[in-house]
Scaffold this motif. Structure first.
Motif, mmCIF file in Angstrom:
data_model
loop_
_atom_site.group_PDB
_atom_site.id
_atom_site.type_symbol
_atom_site.label_atom_id
_atom_site.label_comp_id
_atom_site.label_asym_id
_atom_site.label_seq_id
_atom_site.Cartn_x
_atom_site.Cartn_y
_atom_site.Cartn_z
ATOM 1 N N ASP A 1 8.480 9.939 -0.356
ATOM 2 C CA ASP A 1 7.227 10.345 0.272
ATOM 3 C C ASP A 1 6.033 9.576 -0.283
ATOM 4 O O ASP A 1 4.917 9.714 0.193
ATOM 5 C CB ASP A 1 7.015 11.851 0.090
ATOM 6 N N ASN A 2 6.265 8.783 -1.343
ATOM 7 C CA ASN A 2 5.153 8.048 -1.927
ATOM 8 C C ASN A 2 5.673 6.707 -2.425
ATOM 9 O O ASN A 2 6.062 6.578 -3.572
ATOM 10 C CB ASN A 2 4.543 8.872 -3.070
ATOM 11 N N LEU A 3 5.705 5.726 -1.549
ATOM 12 C CA LEU A 3 6.262 4.435 -1.925
ATOM 13 C C LEU A 3 5.238 3.618 -2.689
ATOM 14 O O LEU A 3 4.042 3.793 -2.510
ATOM 15 C CB LEU A 3 6.679 3.667 -0.665
ATOM 16 N N CYS A 4 5.733 2.716 -3.542
ATOM 17 C CA CYS A 4 4.783 1.870 -4.246
ATOM 18 C C CYS A 4 4.381 0.731 -3.318
ATOM 19 O O CYS A 4 5.046 0.465 -2.321
ATOM 20 C CB CYS A 4 5.395 1.332 -5.527
ATOM 21 N N HIS A 5 3.302 0.074 -3.636
ATOM 22 C CA HIS A 5 2.833 -0.999 -2.767
ATOM 23 C C HIS A 5 3.636 -2.252 -3.020
ATOM 24 O O HIS A 5 4.034 -2.521 -4.146
ATOM 25 C CB HIS A 5 1.355 -1.274 -3.032
ATOM 26 N N SER A 6 3.840 -3.012 -1.984
ATOM 27 C CA SER A 6 4.501 -4.287 -2.188
ATOM 28 C C SER A 6 3.801 -5.306 -1.306
ATOM 29 O O SER A 6 3.194 -4.959 -0.296
ATOM 30 C CB SER A 6 5.975 -4.198 -1.832
ATOM 31 N N GLY A 7 3.870 -6.537 -1.712
ATOM 32 C CA GLY A 7 3.203 -7.571 -0.926
ATOM 33 C C GLY A 7 3.343 -8.896 -1.626
ATOM 34 O O GLY A 7 4.020 -9.000 -2.658
#
Length: 568
Positions: free
Chosen positions: A453-459
């Motif tokens: 329900d709370n994914l970490c950011h990726s990029g």
């Protein structure tokens, strides 16, 4: 053949006599150990001279008699008793009278002198089990990860090994084995470090390569030792180790010449302290090691000299000398001042190292945050197993999690915290998780387990503030380096320099700089070669600070300010 009576009629007055004369018992084909131990056997009534041979006496002489003598067995016996079971260990002729005494002897004697001696030794040497199972209602000890950093050969692994021995995590016998093996390789002062440097290559060279792990407990806390390599070729491994630590121990060698080399421009002391700071280590303990060395001999002057040189530097890195740094002298090889205070060192009044660790204030960690577990390592073992330190949130068995950045949904099959199986884990613990729903090949170190329900950011693109620490020429847009962020290692390119930041006032320049050089601070846009997981420093410091390295040197340290969404 009435051996029993012969043996006792001519029993000598002392143990030594018996050894010299090879004992009448030998002639009768009886082990002398047998005569000695068989005090309680019923058929031997005339027990007149027996008191000399009480088993407690055995302990004293156990060491003097070499094992090759077969524990006082005459040679004729040795052949028989080694091949046959003990019960029919006697020759045919003796069988008749000795059948029943042998059987009785089996019970009280515990299987002859050899075993008896082994038993006694083991009881002395194993004072405590490896990991004491905590009672179920006991409050969980706080987990603290300690990373040992410093120049090559400052004694990091040796101190780690010594601490494990002093807290009873390695027993004496294992250490004696290491000591023997080390002597064979002419490395006898290195035997303690072998408790942490486990693979062959590390032992042959005496250099740590991988980050060694071990744990020990004090009354209040549970510590994990991360023994980082000091050699400059293995700094990437060391960064991975430091990123899991809460506490760093900077080991300095006080020996003449060694302190200086570790501290000069190319030395690892500076680089490690800096990397530890960027990896988010708040508290630093500086252990001035090798104080027992003849060139130092616990001298206060030398200790102060090392201290004076270090403080300004550590201050520059960002540690506050009054609050975050604690100096203490010690000796890893002798174990002085690690657990017990030293007499040779009257000028040091503080606590010894282990007690000091125990008295540190607790770290604050949010167990109610979202799950974040950066992966350090992975392998196959009845499924896919990953290792890492839980940075926030809590994980329990059978929980569904998501592996970022690939968005695989996985399920936790089992949890090991420091090799002890548990059902749930809180932040700060080092975990091994067995996962279902993902192959080992699909995971890379630097991936992150998150709550669905709370994914970490990726990029791939982000803006960051960076400080150029050492770089000979200038850095322009288009410069490539290797990014180390939490446990992830990825190639990045500086795609644009946005502005310079004034170190003292924090003001940002109005114009875009064309280049940056050493000791400058700037805000730049970085672009990674692949997709990486990261968070802004403001939201989640552990995953928002990074280092940039190139050509085996640490060039810059920085923190992520904002993530730039990809243009499709």
């Amino acid at each position: 053949s009435d051996t029993g009576s012969i043996c006792l009629d001519t029993a000598p007055d002392s143990w030594e006599l018996e050894e010299d004369a090879e004992a009448p018992a030998a002639a009768a084909g009886l082990p002398t150990a047998f005569a000695a131990l068989n005090v309680n056997a019923k058929p031997f009534v005339p027990n007149v001279n027996a008191p000399v041979f009480v088993p407690s006496f055995l302990q004293a002489t156990a060491m003097e008699v070499p094992a090759s003598d077969g524990m006082w067995m005459p040679d004729s016996w040795l052949e028989v008793s080694l091949t046959c079971p003990v019960e029919n260990g006697s020759t045919e002729a003796d069988m008749t009278t000795e059948e029943e005494t042998w059987e009785q002897k089996e019970e009280p004697g515990g299987g002859g002198g050899e075993d008896e001696e082994m038993m006694e030794e083991e009881e002395e040497e194993m004072p405590m089990p490896k990991v004491a199972p905590a009672p179920p209602d006991a409050p969980k000890k706080e987990h603290v990860n300690v990373v040992f950093i410093g120049h090559v050969d400052a004694g990091k692994s040796t101190i780690g090994g010594q601490i494990m021995y002093l807290t009873g995590m390695v027993d004496k016998r294992t250490l004696e084995k290491y000591e023997r093996e080390a002597k064979e390789k002419n490395r006898e002062t290195w035997y303690l470090s072998w408790a942490l440097d486990t693979n062959q290559e590390e032992r042959d060279k005496g250099k740590t390569v991988e980050v060694g792990r071990a744990y020990f407990e004090t009354e209040k806390k549970h510590f994990t030792i991360l023994d980082a390599p000091g050699h400059k070729s293995f700094v990437p491994n060391m960064i991975g180790g430091a990123s899991q630590a809460d506490l760093a121990v900077l080991v300095i060698s006080a020996r003449k010449g060694e302190f200086e080399t570790g501290f000069e421009k190319g030395g690892q002391t500076r680089e490690h302290a800096m990397l530890a700071k960027t990896a988010g280590v708040k508290h630093l303990i500086v252990l001035i090691n090798k104080m027992d060395d003849p060139t130092v001999n616990w001298s206060l002057e030398r200790y102060e000299e090392c201290k004076e040189k270090l403080v300004p530097f550590l201050k520059k890195v960002g540690f506050n000398p009054k609050k975050d740094i604690h100096f203490m002298p010690c000796s890893g090889l002798t174990g002085a001042n690690l657990k017990d205070p030293v007499t040779e060192c009257p000028w040091y009044t503080g606590l010894p190292f282990i007690d000091h660790l125990d008295s540190l204030p607790n770290f604050t960690r949010s167990s109610d945050g979202p799950v974040r577990l950066p992966i350090v390592d992975k392998y196959k073992d009845m499924g896919t197993v990953i290792l890492g330190k839980l940075e926030s949130g809590s994980i329990s068995k059978a929980q569904q999690l998501v592996m970022m950045p690939n968005r695989h949904t996985v399920e936790v099959l089992s949890l090991l915290s420091d090799d002890v199986e548990t059902d749930d884990a809180t932040p700060g613990e080092n975990l091994k998780l067995r996962l279902k729903g993902i192959e080992e090949e699909e995971i890379l170190p630097g991936f992150i387990l998150c709550s669905p329900d709370n994914l970490c950011h990726s990029g791939r693109t982000f803006d960051a503030q960076i400080v150029i620490i050492e770089h000979k020429s200038i850095i322009c847009p288009g410069y490539n380096a290797v990014l180390h962020i939490h446990t992830c290692i990825e190639e990045v390119q500086i795609s644009a320099l946005i502005c310079l930041v004034d170190k003292k006032t924090g003001e940002k320049s109005k114009t875009r700089p064309r280049f940056v050089k050493q000791d400058q601070v700037c805000i730049a846009r970085l672009r990674a070669a692949g997709v990486i997981c990261l968070e802004t420093f403001k939201d989640f410091p552990q995953m928002g600070r990074f280092t940039l390295r190139d050509e085996g040197k640490t060039i810059a340290i920085g923190k992520v300010l904002k993530l730039v969404p990809e243009k499709d």
